[in-house]
Design a protein around this motif. Structure first.
Motif, PDB file in Angstrom:
ATOM      1  N   LEU A 124     -15.284  -8.043   3.269  1.00 40.74           N
ATOM      2  CA  LEU A 124     -14.802  -6.765   2.760  1.00 40.74           C
ATOM      3  C   LEU A 124     -15.661  -6.345   1.574  1.00 40.74           C
ATOM      4  CD1 LEU A 124     -12.643  -4.531   2.831  1.00 40.74           C
ATOM      5  CD2 LEU A 124     -11.261  -5.937   1.293  1.00 40.74           C
ATOM      6  N   PRO A 125     -16.399  -5.205   1.670  1.00 41.00           N
ATOM      7  CA  PRO A 125     -17.203  -4.745   0.527  1.00 41.00           C
ATOM      8  C   PRO A 125     -16.314  -4.228  -0.596  1.00 41.00           C
ATOM      9  CG  PRO A 125     -17.307  -3.163   2.319  1.00 41.00           C
ATOM     10  CD  PRO A 125     -16.568  -4.351   2.849  1.00 41.00           C
ATOM     11  N   LYS A 126     -16.792  -4.420  -1.818  1.00 49.15           N
ATOM     12  CA  LYS A 126     -16.005  -3.973  -2.960  1.00 49.15           C
ATOM     13  C   LYS A 126     -15.946  -2.456  -3.055  1.00 49.15           C
ATOM     14  CE  LYS A 126     -16.571  -7.941  -6.038  1.00 49.15           C
ATOM     15  NZ  LYS A 126     -16.990  -8.389  -7.390  1.00 49.15           N
ATOM     16  N   TYR A 127     -17.060  -1.787  -2.723  1.00 51.39           N
ATOM     17  CA  TYR A 127     -17.113  -0.336  -2.840  1.00 51.39           C
ATOM     18  C   TYR A 127     -17.472   0.218  -1.477  1.00 51.39           C
ATOM     19  CZ  TYR A 127     -17.574  -1.848  -7.667  1.00 51.39           C
ATOM     20  OH  TYR A 127     -17.376  -2.469  -8.856  1.00 51.39           O
ATOM     21  N   ALA A 128     -16.706   1.168  -1.031  1.00 44.53           N
ATOM     22  CA  ALA A 128     -16.960   1.749   0.280  1.00 44.53           C
ATOM     23  C   ALA A 128     -18.227   2.573   0.228  1.00 44.53           C
ATOM     24  CB  ALA A 128     -15.785   2.622   0.711  1.00 44.53           C
ATOM     25  N   PRO A 129     -19.171   2.399   1.162  1.00 49.51           N
ATOM     26  CA  PRO A 129     -20.418   3.170   1.143  1.00 49.51           C
ATOM     27  C   PRO A 129     -20.160   4.637   1.453  1.00 49.51           C
ATOM     28  CG  PRO A 129     -20.257   1.887   3.155  1.00 49.51           C
ATOM     29  CD  PRO A 129     -19.100   1.467   2.318  1.00 49.51           C
ATOM     30  N   THR A 130     -21.116   5.474   0.946  1.00 52.30           N
ATOM     31  CA  THR A 130     -20.978   6.921   1.196  1.00 52.30           C
ATOM     32  C   THR A 130     -21.211   7.251   2.655  1.00 52.30           C
ATOM     33  OG1 THR A 130     -23.291   7.183   0.565  1.00 52.30           O
ATOM     34  CG2 THR A 130     -21.622   7.469  -1.161  1.00 52.30           C
ATOM     35  N   ASN A 181      -9.969  -2.329  -3.104  1.00 51.56           N
ATOM     36  CA  ASN A 181     -10.318  -1.149  -2.319  1.00 51.56           C
ATOM     37  C   ASN A 181     -10.630  -1.593  -0.902  1.00 51.56           C
ATOM     38  OD1 ASN A 181     -11.184   1.265  -1.328  1.00 51.56           O
ATOM     39  ND2 ASN A 181     -13.010   1.429  -2.612  1.00 51.56           N
ATOM     40  N   VAL A 182      -9.770  -1.238   0.032  1.00 44.50           N
ATOM     41  CA  VAL A 182      -9.963  -1.588   1.437  1.00 44.50           C
ATOM     42  C   VAL A 182     -10.372  -0.312   2.166  1.00 44.50           C
ATOM     43  CG1 VAL A 182      -8.936  -2.603   3.486  1.00 44.50           C
ATOM     44  CG2 VAL A 182      -8.266  -3.436   1.232  1.00 44.50           C
ATOM     45  N   TRP A 183     -11.664  -0.035   2.146  1.00 45.38           N
ATOM     46  CA  TRP A 183     -12.212   1.138   2.822  1.00 45.38           C
ATOM     47  C   TRP A 183     -11.469   2.410   2.412  1.00 45.38           C
ATOM     48  CZ3 TRP A 183     -16.737   0.156   4.923  1.00 45.38           C
ATOM     49  CH2 TRP A 183     -16.999  -1.139   5.389  1.00 45.38           C
ATOM     50  N   GLY A 184     -11.341   2.579   1.075  1.00 47.48           N
ATOM     51  CA  GLY A 184     -10.737   3.793   0.539  1.00 47.48           C
ATOM     52  C   GLY A 184      -9.244   3.717   0.332  1.00 47.48           C
ATOM     53  N   ARG A 185      -8.602   2.611   0.694  1.00 48.89           N
ATOM     54  CA  ARG A 185      -7.157   2.458   0.519  1.00 48.89           C
ATOM     55  C   ARG A 185      -6.915   1.481  -0.630  1.00 48.89           C
ATOM     56  NH1 ARG A 185      -8.478   3.081   5.746  1.00 48.89           N
ATOM     57  NH2 ARG A 185      -7.227   4.507   7.026  1.00 48.89           N
ATOM     58  N   GLN A 186      -6.137   1.917  -1.612  1.00 49.90           N
ATOM     59  CA  GLN A 186      -5.848   1.093  -2.782  1.00 49.90           C
ATOM     60  C   GLN A 186      -4.652   0.194  -2.477  1.00 49.90           C
ATOM     61  OE1 GLN A 186      -7.991   1.210  -5.315  1.00 49.90           O
ATOM     62  NE2 GLN A 186      -9.088   2.795  -4.170  1.00 49.90           N
ATOM     63  N   TRP A 238       0.863  -1.189   0.000  1.00 49.85           N
ATOM     64  CA  TRP A 238       0.000   0.000   0.000  1.00 49.85           C
ATOM     65  C   TRP A 238       0.892   1.229   0.000  1.00 49.85           C
ATOM     66  CZ3 TRP A 238      -1.909   2.667   4.913  1.00 49.85           C
ATOM     67  CH2 TRP A 238      -2.660   3.798   4.597  1.00 49.85           C
ATOM     68  N   ASP A 239       0.747   1.998  -1.068  1.00 46.92           N
ATOM     69  CA  ASP A 239       1.505   3.239  -1.176  1.00 46.92           C
ATOM     70  C   ASP A 239       0.706   4.335  -0.491  1.00 46.92           C
ATOM     71  OD1 ASP A 239       3.277   5.193  -1.771  1.00 46.92           O
ATOM     72  OD2 ASP A 239       2.975   5.157  -3.947  1.00 46.92           O
ATOM     73  N   ASP A 240       1.066   4.624   0.748  1.00 48.44           N
ATOM     74  CA  ASP A 240       0.333   5.599   1.549  1.00 48.44           C
ATOM     75  C   ASP A 240       0.673   7.006   1.073  1.00 48.44           C
ATOM     76  OD1 ASP A 240      -1.094   6.944   3.400  1.00 48.44           O
ATOM     77  OD2 ASP A 240       0.087   6.313   5.145  1.00 48.44           O
ATOM     78  N   PRO A 241      -0.290   7.728   0.458  1.00 47.77           N
ATOM     79  CA  PRO A 241       0.046   9.070  -0.035  1.00 47.77           C
ATOM     80  C   PRO A 241       0.212  10.093   1.075  1.00 47.77           C
ATOM     81  CG  PRO A 241      -2.274   8.607  -0.391  1.00 47.77           C
ATOM     82  CD  PRO A 241      -1.668   7.346   0.164  1.00 47.77           C
ATOM     83  N   GLU A 242      -0.322   9.792   2.275  1.00 49.74           N
ATOM     84  CA  GLU A 242      -0.243  10.764   3.355  1.00 49.74           C
ATOM     85  C   GLU A 242       0.981  10.570   4.234  1.00 49.74           C
ATOM     86  OE1 GLU A 242      -3.825  10.594   5.549  1.00 49.74           O
ATOM     87  OE2 GLU A 242      -5.119  11.158   3.854  1.00 49.74           O
ATOM     88  N   SER A 243       1.786   9.571   3.943  1.00 46.50           N
ATOM     89  CA  SER A 243       2.986   9.374   4.754  1.00 46.50           C
ATOM     90  C   SER A 243       4.033  10.419   4.422  1.00 46.50           C
ATOM     91  CB  SER A 243       3.548   7.970   4.530  1.00 46.50           C
ATOM     92  OG  SER A 243       3.950   7.815   3.183  1.00 46.50           O
ATOM     93  N   LEU A 244       4.962  10.603   5.324  1.00 44.19           N
ATOM     94  CA  LEU A 244       5.946  11.673   5.172  1.00 44.19           C
ATOM     95  C   LEU A 244       6.897  11.402   4.027  1.00 44.19           C
ATOM     96  CD1 LEU A 244       7.112  14.320   6.273  1.00 44.19           C
ATOM     97  CD2 LEU A 244       8.500  12.973   7.860  1.00 44.19           C
TER      98      LEU A 244
END
Length: 732
Positions: free
Chosen positions: A270-276, A330-335, A222-228
């Motif tokens: 694990l749902p395929k698409y995270a609910p709104t 898609n794991v709850w918004g994480r690719q 998982w390439d975390d875009p928010e990591s430093l």
């Protein structure tokens, strides 16, 4: 008439000289029946062909007749059931005529069920209580009475029917087993009752039983875009086939600064698409229920199941078919990308989906090359290995020795694992030219020691010349970083030159153990490898094949097909122009040499064996002969060699293995069979003692003759024709 009946049923006898009235089954003297008396059998009587003449407890062991039966039990003070029908099993054990009655368990019966009558012999009902039930009292569709309870036999199993037919019984037709009225009434009530709430069966037991413990494992990133530093985070995804759930665990590197948590994602679907947004509790259900009447009929409603799932919230979850190498989930918004999997997962997809391509996706950066650790040069203090250990760690440790090599190459019995060579000094000094040295190479630790052979009237004291230790090869720099090279076993061979601390030695001979060891381990010693030497000679001599044949023929003017070793050596030296060492020439000569076999006197061997048996007071020759005869099943007077050897070993014959093997070989025939009678007679020193024996005369050995020949098994003559045929092929 009354008197006749009395006399037929009873008779008089005497006990302690007193007349007493005895029963009809009382036998006479010795257990013999009286005239006109017919004794009733106390146990079952089986035909002789059924038991094959064996007793019943052996012939019918673990054989049981099984009967289906029932009995009627009264139920007082209860209007719902005036009586009860209870089904049971009757087991008749053929080995001892014992009977056991069991009642199978019935759910919610409220009755203590199981064993009704334990296994034992059951007596017949009155007035025959002195007799017991036998196999003659059983059949289908009859009644038996066990302790005042009447059992109705309705049927039996196939084994019981087959056995009773073989006994000669005529089986009755199977009877009907009535139903219990109360149980039947209860079942009608249960069938007529409707469930209080709608019910829809959802069966997940089959999937659980088939795939319990089966887990698919994927290695993810998982390439975390928010990591430093935007560094990829390694994950391990587990897919549980038993219930289609997923959990994810993070692999946290050492000293990464991240908190260690047990799971990145807890186990769940694990749902395929995270609910709104988050669903309220009860929104997602496995069943949909409709209220038929609503609130129009009071406060009580009627509900039914909706098979069409009207208004149900449908949510898709990840299945095993959605997971594959290279896929992004898609794991709850994480690719998260699936990069690799284990062997079980590969076998699963290969078997179920026919996937063969499991090429992993590279996601790890190559590790940086390790910087070479500079080693300072040797200071001169201590050994090089000890100084090198001081550079490896702060805590000083002694250098590690090769313990495995020491255990394999240490002295064990007759295996000394020591190579011994005879050497002379290479010098112009007339005093040192005749000095002889013994160089010993110890294979266990690669150390060398040198001893000088004492000689009379030389003015030089023999003994230890060089202490045991590892010797460096000459011409190396002393203060350097690289480890020094030491003499190895491959550097020592006949004809080789070595320099030990400034002393130059020429190896002129070796003992028989050294030569045999080098030939046995020819893959380590090139000078003793016949194949390597032959190939080397063939490359040199093949262009001059005709000339070499003529040279060898000229060396054998008498056409004896053999030549002496010295002419053979000179011919090989001239052909190879000195490219062969003395050891290589000797190996070639030993391979094609004519080995002299000394004829061993049989009387000498037998006398030596009898002498050892007599010294150890061995006299069990009769027992030895008896055991050998017992092992001879065919009574032909011979036994295999290994059988005779193992029997002699079991008797602990005080003979060495070589001597025992040689004596057994003396009595072998063409089929490798030993005549054991002649063998025992030959070694029996009590009856066939050999009074005296002659020693073997060996040819004299000149200790001063050091011409490169092995001292114990000299090679005198060489068969040169096989050598030429192997080199150039057979001459037409």
């Amino acid at each position: 008439v009354g008197k006749e009946k009395f006399h037929k049923s009873q008779h008089w006898g005497y006990c302690n000289n007193v007349a007493m009235l005895l029963a009809e089954d009382k036998p006479g003297i010795g257990g013999e029946p009286l005239p006109g008396q017919k004794l009733k059998p106390k146990s079952s009587v089986f035909p002789a062909e059924l038991g094959c003449g064996a007793p019943a407890w052996l012939a019918f062991d673990k054989q049981v007749l099984s009967f289906d039966a029932y009995f009627e039990e009264e139920v007082p003070d209860k209007n719902q059931e005036p009586y009860r029908i209870r089904h049971c099993k009757i087991y008749f054990y053929l080995e001892d005529d014992t009977i056991q009655v069991l009642e199978p368990q019935v759910k919610n019966s409220g009755i203590i069920q199981g064993t009704i009558i334990r296994r034992h012999r059951i007596p017949l009902p009155s007035p025959n209580e002195d007799q017991f039930y036998t196999i003659d009292h059983f059949n289908i569709n009859i009644e038996v009475i066990f302790y005042a309870r009447r059992y109705k036999i309705t049927d039996c199993d196939q084994f019981t029917k087959h056995f009773l037919r073989k006994m000669g019984f005529k089986l009755n037709p199977p009877g009907n087993c009535p139903d219990d009225p109360y149980t039947k009434e209860r079942q009608k009530i249960l069938d007529s009752m409707n469930p209080l709430r709608p019910y829809e069966r959802i069966d997940t037991l089959k999937q659980f039983l088939e795939h319990d413990g089966h887990v698919l494992r994927f290695y993810c990133v998982w390439d975390d875009p928010e990591s430093l530093f935007h560094d990829p985070r390694e994950l391990v995804l587990h897919y549980y086939l038993s219930d289609d759930t997923i959990d994810i665990k993070e692999i946290i590197p050492v000293n990464s600064g991240r908190d260690i948590v047990p799971l990145f994602l807890r186990r769940d679907k694990l749902p395929k698409y995270a609910p709104t947004g988050l669903y309220q509790p009860g929104t997602i259900t496995s069943r949909t229920v409709l209220n038929v009447f609503g609130n129009s009929v009071g406060n009580r409603g009627r509900y039914i199941l909706d098979n069409r799932k009207t208004g149900a919230v449908h949510q898709e979850f990840y299945r095993d078919s959605d997971l594959k190498i290279g896929a992004v989930i898609n794991v709850w918004g994480r690719q998260i990308m699936l990069c690799d999997c284990d062997e079980f997962t590969k076998d699963y997809y290969r078997t179920k989906y026919g996937i063969e391509d499991f090429t992993p996706v590279p996601y790890k950066a190559l590790p940086p090359p390790k910087a070479e650790k500079p080693i300072p040069p040797y200071t001169g203090f201590g050994s090089e290995e000890d100084s090198l250990c001081s550079c490896m760690s702060l805590l000083l440790k002694p250098p590690q020795k090769d313990f495995k090599k020491f255990m394999e190459k240490d002295r064990c019995g007759l295996e000394s694992n020591t190579l011994r060579f005879l050497a002379k000094l290479v010098t112009d000094s007339p005093i040192d030219k005749d000095r002889k040295f013994i160089i010993c190479y110890f294979l266990s630790d690669d150390t060398i020691s040198v001893f000088e052979h004492p000689q009379r009237n030389t003015g030089i004291i023999g003994g230890k010349f060089l202490e045991k230790g590892r010797i460096k090869k000459p011409g190396q720099e002393l203060f350097k970083s690289e480890p020094s090279e030491y003499f190895k076993a491959q550097d020592l061979f006949i004809g080789g030159r070595v320099c030990f601390h400034g002393h130059n030695f020429l190896l002129v001979d070796a003992d028989e153990y050294t030569i045999n060891y080098m030939e046995k381990h020819a893959n380590e010693f090139a000078v003793a490898d016949t194949g390597f030497i032959f190939k080397k000679l063939k490359d040199i001599a093949e262009p001059r094949s005709q000339e070499i044949r003529q040279v060898f023929a000229a060396a054998d003017p008498q056409h004896t097909k053999v030549i002496e070793y010295d002419p053979f050596r000179n011919l090989i030296v001239s052909i190879t122009d000195g490219a062969f060492s003395e050891h290589e020439i000797m190996t070639l000569g030993r391979h094609y040499g004519e080995k002299e076999e000394y004829e061993m006197d049989h009387h000498f061997l037998l006398a030596k064996a009898q002498e050892q048996l007599k010294k150890n007071s061995f006299e069990n020759f009769e027992q030895l002969s008896t055991v050998l005869v017992y092992n001879d099943r065919e009574k032909c007077g011979v036994l295999p060699y290994e059988t005779c050897r193992s029997i002699c070993k079991s008797f602990k014959l005080p003979l060495s293995d070589d001597l025992l093997q040689t004596i057994l070989t003396m009595f072998e025939d063409d089929h490798k069979q030993v005549n054991y009678k002649k063998f025992v007679d030959a070694v029996n020193w009590r009856e066939n003692q050999i009074p005296a024996f002659h020693t073997i005369k060996l040819p004299p050995k000149n200790e001063d003759d050091w011409n490169g020949q092995p001292p114990f098994l000299p090679v005198k003559r060489i068969k040169y024709l096989p050598l030429l045929d192997d080199l150039f092929g057979k001459e037409e």
